[in-house]
Design an enzyme around this catalytic site. Sequence first.
Site, mmCIF file in Angstrom:
data_model
loop_
_atom_site.group_PDB
_atom_site.id
_atom_site.type_symbol
_atom_site.label_atom_id
_atom_site.label_comp_id
_atom_site.label_asym_id
_atom_site.label_seq_id
_atom_site.Cartn_x
_atom_site.Cartn_y
_atom_site.Cartn_z
ATOM 1 N N ARG A 70 18.987 -26.228 -0.986
ATOM 2 C CA ARG A 70 18.670 -25.574 -2.265
ATOM 3 C C ARG A 70 18.134 -26.605 -3.268
ATOM 4 O O ARG A 70 17.169 -26.355 -3.986
ATOM 5 C CB ARG A 70 19.906 -24.876 -2.828
ATOM 6 C CG ARG A 70 19.738 -24.329 -4.232
ATOM 7 C CD ARG A 70 18.638 -23.282 -4.302
ATOM 8 N NE ARG A 70 18.245 -22.953 -5.659
ATOM 9 C CZ ARG A 70 17.081 -22.404 -5.994
ATOM 10 N NH1 ARG A 70 16.200 -22.108 -5.073
ATOM 11 N NH2 ARG A 70 16.782 -22.123 -7.239
ATOM 12 N N HIS A 74 29.464 -15.717 -6.917
ATOM 13 C CA HIS A 74 28.591 -15.236 -5.844
ATOM 14 C C HIS A 74 27.525 -16.295 -5.558
ATOM 15 O O HIS A 74 27.144 -17.058 -6.453
ATOM 16 C CB HIS A 74 27.940 -13.912 -6.292
ATOM 17 C CG HIS A 74 27.107 -13.244 -5.240
ATOM 18 N ND1 HIS A 74 25.738 -13.380 -5.178
ATOM 19 C CD2 HIS A 74 27.434 -12.442 -4.195
ATOM 20 C CE1 HIS A 74 25.268 -12.690 -4.147
ATOM 21 N NE2 HIS A 74 26.282 -12.098 -3.538
ATOM 22 N N THR A 110 24.701 -14.392 1.679
ATOM 23 C CA THR A 110 25.732 -15.413 1.517
ATOM 24 C C THR A 110 25.785 -16.288 2.764
ATOM 25 O O THR A 110 25.957 -17.497 2.675
ATOM 26 C CB THR A 110 27.098 -14.724 1.259
ATOM 27 O OG1 THR A 110 26.923 -13.763 0.208
ATOM 28 C CG2 THR A 110 28.157 -15.720 0.867
ATOM 29 N N LYS A 122 32.169 4.353 17.081
ATOM 30 C CA LYS A 122 31.599 3.811 15.832
ATOM 31 C C LYS A 122 31.133 4.950 14.938
ATOM 32 O O LYS A 122 30.522 5.921 15.422
ATOM 33 C CB LYS A 122 30.390 2.926 16.151
ATOM 34 C CG LYS A 122 30.763 1.523 16.530
ATOM 35 C CD LYS A 122 29.712 0.535 15.999
ATOM 36 C CE LYS A 122 30.156 -0.881 16.180
ATOM 37 N NZ LYS A 122 29.550 -1.535 17.320
ATOM 38 N N LYS A 147 25.298 -1.944 -1.245
ATOM 39 C CA LYS A 147 25.132 -2.833 -2.400
ATOM 40 C C LYS A 147 25.048 -2.018 -3.682
ATOM 41 O O LYS A 147 24.135 -1.204 -3.864
ATOM 42 C CB LYS A 147 23.879 -3.675 -2.224
ATOM 43 C CG LYS A 147 24.099 -4.794 -1.216
ATOM 44 C CD LYS A 147 23.523 -6.088 -1.678
ATOM 45 C CE LYS A 147 24.478 -7.224 -1.656
ATOM 46 N NZ LYS A 147 23.820 -8.477 -2.057
HETATM 47 P P1 M24 Z 1 24.924 -10.979 -0.111
HETATM 48 N N1 M24 Z 1 15.707 -6.930 -0.861
HETATM 49 C C1 M24 Z 1 16.487 -6.097 -0.135
HETATM 50 N N2 M24 Z 1 17.772 -6.377 0.169
HETATM 51 C C2 M24 Z 1 18.275 -7.548 -0.240
HETATM 52 C C3 M24 Z 1 17.508 -8.488 -0.977
HETATM 53 C C4 M24 Z 1 16.155 -8.131 -1.288
HETATM 54 N N3 M24 Z 1 15.344 -8.910 -2.005
HETATM 55 N N4 M24 Z 1 18.281 -9.563 -1.211
HETATM 56 C C5 M24 Z 1 19.489 -9.312 -0.648
HETATM 57 N N5 M24 Z 1 19.496 -8.101 -0.079
HETATM 58 C C6 M24 Z 1 20.598 -7.416 0.619
HETATM 59 O O1 M24 Z 1 25.752 -10.486 -1.242
HETATM 60 C C7 M24 Z 1 20.395 -7.489 2.132
HETATM 61 O O2 M24 Z 1 20.942 -6.343 2.730
HETATM 62 C C8 M24 Z 1 22.907 -11.901 -1.502
HETATM 63 O O3 M24 Z 1 22.478 -10.809 -1.868
HETATM 64 C C9 M24 Z 1 22.360 -13.162 -2.012
HETATM 65 C C10 M24 Z 1 23.095 -14.336 -1.866
HETATM 66 C C11 M24 Z 1 22.588 -15.522 -2.342
HETATM 67 C C12 M24 Z 1 21.345 -15.530 -2.998
HETATM 68 O O4 M24 Z 1 23.894 -12.071 -0.599
HETATM 69 C C13 M24 Z 1 21.187 -8.727 2.499
HETATM 70 O O5 M24 Z 1 21.563 -8.753 3.860
HETATM 71 C C14 M24 Z 1 20.625 -14.349 -3.137
HETATM 72 C C15 M24 Z 1 21.140 -13.149 -2.652
HETATM 73 C C16 M24 Z 1 19.359 -14.383 -3.796
HETATM 74 N N6 M24 Z 1 18.533 -13.377 -3.975
HETATM 75 O O6 M24 Z 1 17.470 -13.884 -4.646
HETATM 76 C C17 M24 Z 1 17.707 -15.165 -4.861
HETATM 77 N N7 M24 Z 1 18.845 -15.485 -4.343
HETATM 78 C C18 M24 Z 1 16.856 -16.094 -5.540
HETATM 79 C C19 M24 Z 1 17.079 -17.426 -5.404
HETATM 80 C C20 M24 Z 1 16.295 -18.347 -6.055
HETATM 81 O O7 M24 Z 1 25.611 -11.612 1.019
HETATM 82 C C21 M24 Z 1 22.373 -8.592 1.589
HETATM 83 O O8 M24 Z 1 21.816 -8.106 0.362
HETATM 84 C C22 M24 Z 1 15.321 -17.935 -6.867
HETATM 85 C C23 M24 Z 1 15.059 -16.592 -7.023
HETATM 86 C C24 M24 Z 1 15.833 -15.664 -6.372
HETATM 87 F F1 M24 Z 1 15.594 -14.375 -6.543
HETATM 88 C C25 M24 Z 1 23.086 -9.902 1.388
HETATM 89 O O9 M24 Z 1 24.054 -9.749 0.380
#
Ligand code: M24
Length: 544
Positions: free
Chosen positions: A216, A243, A341, A527, A441
Amino acid sequence: MSQEMNVLHGPKPFVSLEKSTAGQQLYEALLKHSHLPEALINAHTGETLSYKTVLETSCRLAQSLQRCGYSQNSVVSVCSENSLYFFLPVIASLYIGVTVAPLNENYTEGELTNALSISKPRLIFCSKKSLVKNEDLKKKFSFIQKLVVLDSKNDIGSAESLQNFILRNSDKNFDVSQFKPLYFDPEQQVALIMCSSGTTGLPKGVMNTHRNLAVRFAHCKDPLFGTQTVQGSTVLSFMPFFHGFGMCTTLGYFIMGLRIVMMERFEPELFLSSISKYRIQSILVVPPVMTFLAKSPVIDKYDLSSLKEIGCGAAPLGKEVGEAVIKRLKLKGIRQGYGLTEATLAVLFTPSVEFRPGSSGKVVPFMSVKVVDIETGKTLGPKQSGELCFKGDMLMKGYAGNVKATKEAIDEDGWLHSGDIGYYDEEGHFYIIDRLKELIKYKGFQVPPAELEAVLLQHSSIKDAAVVGIPDERAGELPMAFVVKQPGKEITEQEVFDLVASQVSSPKHLRGGVRFIDEIPKNATGKIMRKELQKLALKLKSKL
Ligand code: M24
């Protein structure tokens, strides 16, 4: 066509991966930025912390932790709302190889009990607001030896204030230049244990390593994949710090020496007034905030002209919503991120010069991605939909104490199966179209159906239950329960709603409603057939 042909690799990194630990890199960065007057500003109170204070306090705290017997692989927790002090124990721990398990302070005692049973922290850094809850947990778990209150000047009962903990345990004449963060193998050393249910089941403990964080930090320095900001420029951070999204992006901001305006939670008017007051240039949001920016009339009351960049992630963003925000705020585009995550942070991200409305971006440096046919397991080419699988330096080490779940998530060849369905176009831009996994979500927050089903099944009037997500314009998805009553027993919709609300935190409440049915549809292996139930939910909704 060879399988390798359809594997997409992230571009050549702008900077190579540092060999040092995340703690060493943070120390170097804080030292470099220590002339900057403001590292963090609390948007609610106007209070600030300078880079010098963050550096000195985190180093003194690291020494205090060491003197109290915390060393490599000891686990501590931070259970607090976003605050000026949240990152002090995180950074201090990273210096000395102590693992941090952040906890959602809005979790109920039941949810915290599950999370704590996985990470087993010896010390919890908590906020005044979450102290009572943490005191109860300390009575319950003998492994919790100490509570330290982050945002109090004085000790509260047996809990020490952060200030006193440091005063009592570090050198009176502490000299930062004498303090050196320790070296550990970044690939093996666990930096964070984060909560995530993954594709199935109850929340688990995702082990993110120092190497994961270092990736990162390398992305932050990349003009294509970092935030478009330079040292001293101002960003707004209000994603929950517990998170991955809030935690890892904000740690990256420290690396870059940005002026971080933080909010405890999203408050619409404070959000807008802060952008205007501090001349915020870059924000990271979740899709509901984009809907607010697209639609709310209050937006026009504020000068948002400083805003140059919006990154949106953690849930699907509608193309139309993105386009409406671009038009309204006169932006070049929206930078979408797709992260998990289990993969630390965004593994797909819109490069700064390649906006594609509706796309979640391209694969980032240090990572590879492939799309796999869910029936045959074959690797697919452009414009063909399948499950997205990821490999590379951002993948978690595994789930803490859960080899079985780790093996289910990451296959023998090292590919993480995301449980998301999508495709890429000829230029490598990805589009997420569906979710194969059971996870729901709500406003970007994880709602694991299995957790709610376990709560429902505890009730003597409930014979069987299944929870699915139904689409919602504002929140993305709402959890909805299908319930089968025990023969001869009664329970009302409201009682089902209240049962869940009494045991889990707010994002998991059954806002999508409760429906009674005769039987939960299940396949031959038992399931729950969630797609069937989702279709039924939509049919029922259209009849209302
Ligand atoms: P967690 N579109 C559709 N589904 C998405 C998605 C997207 N853009 N992003 C995540 N999901 C859904 O709670 C999927 O089903 C996160 O959501 C997570 C964790 C860390 C960072 O994790 C996926 O399997 C980020 C998201 C993140 N998103 O954007 C950015 N970081 C980011 C970083 C730097 O485990 C599930 O959520 C700069 C800009 C950014 F936008 C995962 O859920």
